[in-house]
Motif scaffolding. Sequence first.
Motif, PDB file in Angstrom:
ATOM      1  N   LEU A 171       0.828  -1.210   0.000  1.00  0.00           N
ATOM      2  CA  LEU A 171       0.000   0.000   0.000  1.00  0.00           C
ATOM      3  C   LEU A 171       0.866   1.266   0.000  1.00  0.00           C
ATOM      4  O   LEU A 171       0.558   2.231  -0.710  1.00  0.00           O
ATOM      5  CB  LEU A 171      -0.942  -0.005   1.198  1.00  0.00           C
TER       6      LEU A 171
ATOM      7  N   ASP B 242       0.763   3.951  -3.025  1.00  0.00           N
ATOM      8  CA  ASP B 242       0.522   5.363  -2.709  1.00  0.00           C
ATOM      9  C   ASP B 242       1.632   6.232  -3.285  1.00  0.00           C
ATOM     10  O   ASP B 242       1.367   7.287  -3.879  1.00  0.00           O
ATOM     11  CB  ASP B 242       0.431   5.537  -1.195  1.00  0.00           C
TER      12      ASP B 242
ATOM     13  N   ARG C 267      -7.084   5.363  -5.164  1.00  0.00           N
ATOM     14  CA  ARG C 267      -8.353   4.670  -4.898  1.00  0.00           C
ATOM     15  C   ARG C 267      -8.108   3.174  -5.061  1.00  0.00           C
ATOM     16  O   ARG C 267      -8.292   2.602  -6.133  1.00  0.00           O
ATOM     17  CB  ARG C 267      -9.431   5.183  -5.859  1.00  0.00           C
TER      18      ARG C 267
ATOM     19  N   TRP D 267      -4.624   0.768   7.379  1.00  0.00           N
ATOM     20  CA  TRP D 267      -3.791   1.696   6.605  1.00  0.00           C
ATOM     21  C   TRP D 267      -4.635   2.861   6.094  1.00  0.00           C
ATOM     22  O   TRP D 267      -4.230   4.023   6.183  1.00  0.00           O
ATOM     23  CB  TRP D 267      -3.141   0.955   5.435  1.00  0.00           C
ATOM     24  N   HIS D 268      -5.812   2.557   5.577  1.00  0.00           N
ATOM     25  CA  HIS D 268      -6.682   3.609   5.051  1.00  0.00           C
ATOM     26  C   HIS D 268      -7.287   4.455   6.173  1.00  0.00           C
ATOM     27  O   HIS D 268      -7.395   5.683   6.046  1.00  0.00           O
ATOM     28  CB  HIS D 268      -7.794   2.997   4.184  1.00  0.00           C
TER      29      HIS D 268
ATOM     30  N   ARG E  83      -5.131   7.194   7.451  1.00  0.00           N
ATOM     31  CA  ARG E  83      -5.007   8.326   6.538  1.00  0.00           C
ATOM     32  C   ARG E  83      -6.341   9.027   6.298  1.00  0.00           C
ATOM     33  O   ARG E  83      -6.433   9.957   5.493  1.00  0.00           O
ATOM     34  CB  ARG E  83      -4.416   7.853   5.199  1.00  0.00           C
TER      35      ARG E  83
ATOM     36  N   CYS F  49      -8.979   7.901   4.824  1.00  0.00           N
ATOM     37  CA  CYS F  49      -9.505   7.710   3.464  1.00  0.00           C
ATOM     38  C   CYS F  49     -10.111   6.322   3.260  1.00  0.00           C
ATOM     39  O   CYS F  49     -10.156   5.828   2.127  1.00  0.00           O
ATOM     40  CB  CYS F  49      -8.401   7.965   2.431  1.00  0.00           C
ATOM     41  N   TYR F  50     -10.569   5.674   4.340  1.00  0.00           N
ATOM     42  CA  TYR F  50     -11.170   4.352   4.198  1.00  0.00           C
ATOM     43  C   TYR F  50     -12.547   4.450   3.564  1.00  0.00           C
ATOM     44  O   TYR F  50     -13.419   5.198   4.020  1.00  0.00           O
ATOM     45  CB  TYR F  50     -11.284   3.666   5.561  1.00  0.00           C
TER      46      TYR F  50
END
Length: 356
Positions: free
Chosen positions: A179, A183, A189, A217-218, A221, A223-224
């Motif tokens: 990931l 990134d 996305r 992880w999301h 940040r 952004c999940y």
Amino acid sequence: MVTIKEIAKAVGVSSGTVSRVLNYDPTLSVSEVKRQAIIETAEALNYATPRARKTALLPTFPIAMASHAEVSAQIAIVHFLAPHEELVDPYYVGVRLGIEARCREYKIDIARVFNPDVPVDLSMLVGVSATIVVGHHPKVEIEAMAKVCPQLVMADYNPRMPQFDCVRADLGEATLHILDSLDQAGYRRIGFVGGYELMDNDALMHGEQRCKAFIEWHEARGCYRPELLALGQSERFGQNLRLETGYQQAKSLLSLEVRPDAILAANDNMAIGTYRAIQEAGLSIPGDIAVVAFNDIPVAQFLNPPLSTMRIPGELIGEVAVDLLVERLNGRDYSKHVTLPTDMIWRGSVNVPSNT
């Protein structure tokens, strides 16, 4: 890198037959014996070369590795996959090959093999020196086996039962590495295709290492997006991570109003299904969607484009499981948890991160 021609020569079939077997061509008429020979030969050749190049990097176990002295023991293997399921996942063929090869070196007799087609008969574990448990098994089953055969070694699974030896790769850390790399390469996305057992508890649904790491992880940040998590379900975890499941779950991601720009598959088989879904949708890899997976089974390098995948040392996991077992039989009275390194192999399915 092993070639299809080399595999064909070793097995005694045509290159076309090897190619169709490795690409899971359902229209191919070939015996299960020949299919198994092709898969096992491909797996063995694929692992031998990198191990030979990296001998100095392998972990050592002083008691077990001294000279592979003969060990007077009979062991059992309890596998979470049925034989036909193992054949479509060459990673676990590698684990088994590692176990069998190391047992031959120690002259250890594999007395019993259990799997979903041949359920564990606890009475048949009586008198067995030790048992290697391969893959995911419920704790209640492990506890029941331990009452009959206390010397258990877990291969490719950590049941979080510290009294037992286990050897595995850290799939959570491997997921974070992938990931981070995606990134850095500009993918924003990222979807995930995986699986879980039929459970009522949502925490268990998202508890598999790769899935859990993907979510965390999301979330870290901010952004999940739950819609980017596509999980297949079945009564047994081993039935989830298949080509067909990857195909169906990838189709669900592609049907989103805003589709992902990359898909992380829980294993290479699911990635093959993901390829099929993407290609049927008229999209390109990696032009429209990147694909990354885990295991680096032999077919990964032959896909079009070749698949980027996290290499997990399946055969070595099997070998180390036997080494741990031998240490126990030689008197070690404390448990060991061994984590083997993974190795990211970037190929044409991703616009490769600049630092790789």
